[in-house]
Design an enzyme around this catalytic site. Structure first.
Site, short mmCIF file in Angstrom:
data_model
loop_
_atom_site.label_atom_id
_atom_site.label_comp_id
_atom_site.label_asym_id
_atom_site.label_seq_id
_atom_site.Cartn_x
_atom_site.Cartn_y
_atom_site.Cartn_z
CD GLU A 86 17.43 -51.70 -76.66
OE1 GLU A 86 18.18 -50.93 -76.05
OE2 GLU A 86 17.07 -52.81 -76.22
CE LYS B 149 18.07 -56.99 -70.36
NZ LYS B 149 17.46 -56.20 -71.43
#
Ligand code: PSU
Ligand code: MN
Length: 303
Positions: free
Chosen positions: A23, A157
């Site tokens: 990404e 995250k």
């Protein structure tokens, strides 16, 4: 076809050679300059070292690209107006000729369209803390619930509500396995403090699950391979807890919402840990990229 697949990536897919999608949001919005360009190059090199072809994904001047050349990668890292594109933004960027880095959701969609099955990133997006007030849940989760792709990541995250995110992944029907661990990794930390139900220990085992997904033919959903950052490279857990708390408060005080939240928090952590969070983030991404290349090789060998 509006999608441009680079010649190298196209040839590798056609020949059944291993390919790893990468990404670009982490490059454009997740890491400080000028380190971000170095990292982008380093990650591509790491994929090649494992014998696979890297396919970094971004949208440039309205064209979604799978596999970037040298100048295109530099644009993603350095261009001022580069946007952050989730999958919902893709038609808007294409029609208006915009340029942007792709998040996990947009990258996974474009990779799947191009026929790339394995994807590496740092940490997935997920349910943000204070979801009951903001309703902020990353579009990554919904897209992964409808896309047959294998994502190698260091969990989600740690700025997020991790148990709520794990619950959402269960509800949405996304397969999750720890790689070499029974603990769900915590992005900057090797262990998020939460268990994971399944454990896989080799790239061949991961490829076996991918084949079983195809044989079973259920809904097109992802396989998340949660690969922990090595313990000796993780962020000190005490520092993590303290600085994350400050970051969340600073984000609230600054009134940052929506797409800005994740980059704000990651940047705050980098600046308030003397770069230690950056090193842990990079260690996690490096491990994920190398593992993804090995998974792609095992997958290609079995096809
Ligand atoms: N992993 C990293 N750094 C990042 C991201 C992932 O190590 O910056 C990006 C991914 O692109 C992910 C995005 O899809 O953060 C999530 O953003 P949001 O919470 O706005 O959906
Ligand atoms: Mn969000």
């Amino acid at each position: 076809m509006v999608l441009m697949v680079s010649e190298e990536v196209r040839d590798a897919i056609a020949a059944g050679r291993p390919v790893v999608a990468l990404e670009s949001t982490i490059i454009a919005h997740g890491l400080p300059r000028p380190r971000n360009l170095q990292v982008a190059r380093e990650l591509e090199a790491a994929v090649r070292r494992e014998g696979a072809v890297p396919a970094t994904i971004a949208v440039l001047d309205g064209t979604p690209r799978v596999g970037l050349d040298k100048e295109q990668l530099e644009r993603v890292a350095n261009e001022g107006g580069i946007r952050k594109l989730g999958h919902r933004d893709l038609p808007l960027a294409v029609a208006t000729g915009a340029s942007g880095a792709t998040t996990v959701s947009a990258t996974a969609l474009l990779a799947a369209l191009a026929g790339v099955r394995v994807f590496a990133t740092g940490g997935l997006g997920g349910v943000h803390r204070e979801w009951t007030v903001t309703q902020d849940e990353s579009a990554d989760l919904g897209l992964l619930a409808r896309t047959r792709i294998t994502v190698v990541c260091a969990g989600v995250k740690s700025i997020l509500d991790v148990p709520a995110t794990l619950q959402r992944l269960e509800t949405l029907g996304v397969a999750v396995a720890g790689y070499g661990t029974d603990r769900f990794p915590g992005f900057y930390l090797s262990d998020s403090g939460h268990p994971v139900d399944w454990r896989l220990d080799t790239p061949e085992e991961v490829a076996g699950v991918m084949r079983a997904q195809d044989v079973l033919g259920g809904p097109d959903s992802a396989l998340i391979v949660a690969n922990p950052v090595p313990e000796d490279e993780q962020l000190d857990p005490g520092t993590h807890a303290r600085v994350l708390d400050e970051a969340l408060r600073a984000c609230r005080a600054a009134g940052v919402t929506g797409q800005g939240v994740t980059p704000f928090l990651l940047d705050h952590l980098v600046r308030h840990t003397d770069g230690a969070s950056l090193e842990a983030n990079l260690a996690a991404v490096r491990g994920n990229v190398a593992l993804a290349a090995r998974v792609a090789a095992a997958w290609a060998a079995g096809e």
